[in-house]
Design an enzyme around this catalytic site. Structure first.
Site, short mmCIF file in Angstrom:
data_model
loop_
_atom_site.label_atom_id
_atom_site.label_comp_id
_atom_site.label_asym_id
_atom_site.label_seq_id
_atom_site.Cartn_x
_atom_site.Cartn_y
_atom_site.Cartn_z
CE1 TYR A 1 -6.90 4.18 4.96
CE2 TYR A 1 -8.32 5.13 3.27
CZ TYR A 1 -7.15 4.51 3.63
OH TYR A 1 -6.20 4.24 2.67
CE LYS B 1 -4.73 7.26 3.37
NZ LYS B 1 -3.28 7.12 3.11
#
Length: 223
Positions: A124, A128
């Protein structure tokens, strides 16, 4: 001269708080909302562009604005797979930045996440971080990257893990001081206010806003 704002992700947690602020702001004469489904809002400034984000390229002439607010984002669990998550949190965001920059937008306001890091071992955070790096390459006059901690607010969909985390962080808020202060949960409305405040600043360059800085900016009065 009043400007045009474009918002992607207006049905999400931050986006749903940001859209009313954009509509109420004297800065904007028009607000374009891009998404797959119509929003249950009628306003003389609001223009809705309804299409699947896979079709961003086909609708690039509908993406002309001065300030672009990107509130797109999902979770691995909600997306259902790494591939689906990557599509929303990287591909759609980077494509939106590229197309609106090509349409001569001046500013790009982006909701990312605390811990975003292209070299992170956590998928994750890595996605990002990679997304941020790609957006930085777009030739906007100003790029504002917002990295909030856990977001608080009423979501349309339930996220059990985030609900539990929000309860814990609310309980721990009094002890999250000093070096732990940046980990305090933050209200989505505060992030939305900070985004509009940053757009009104009219500065240039690339700025990364930490969760603590977002909280400070979001609590200031905005026009």
């Amino acid at each position: 001269m009043q400007k045009t704002a474009l918002i992607a992700g207006a049905s999400g947690l931050v986006g749903s708080q940001l859209l009313p602020l954009l509509l109420a702001s004297d800065r904007y004469a028009r607000v374009i909302a891009v998404g797959r489904r119509p929003l249950p809002i009628v306003h003389p400034k609001l223009e809705q562009r309804i299409f699947d984000l896979e079709q961003l390229e086909e609708h690039r002439l509908q993406l002309i604005a001065d300030d672009v607010y990107c509130c797109l984002g999902t979770t691995l669990r909600q997306a259902g797979s790494k591939e689906a998550f990557y599509r929303v949190d990287f591909l759609y965001v980077v494509k939106l930045a590229a197309l609106t920059a090509a349409n001569f937008a001046a500013q790009f306001m982006l909701v990312s996440a605390m811990g975003a890091d292209a070299s992170s071992r956590f998928y994750y955070n890595r996605v990002k971080g990679e997304m941020e790096e790609a957006v930085r390459e777009a030739p906007f006059r100003a790029i504002h990257i917002f990295r909030p901690s856990l977001l608080l607010g009423q979501r349309a969909e339930k996220r059990l893990g985030e609900q539990i985390g929000a309860v814990l962080l609310r309980a721990l808020r009094p002890v999250l001081v000093g070096p732990l202060r940046p980990y305090r949960a933050i209200e989505a409305n505060t992030v939305a206010r900070a985004m509009l405040s940053a757009a009104q600043d009219e500065g240039g360059g690339i700025r990364v806003h930490s969760s603590e800085a977002i909280a400070q900016a979001g609590n200031r009065l905005i026009k």
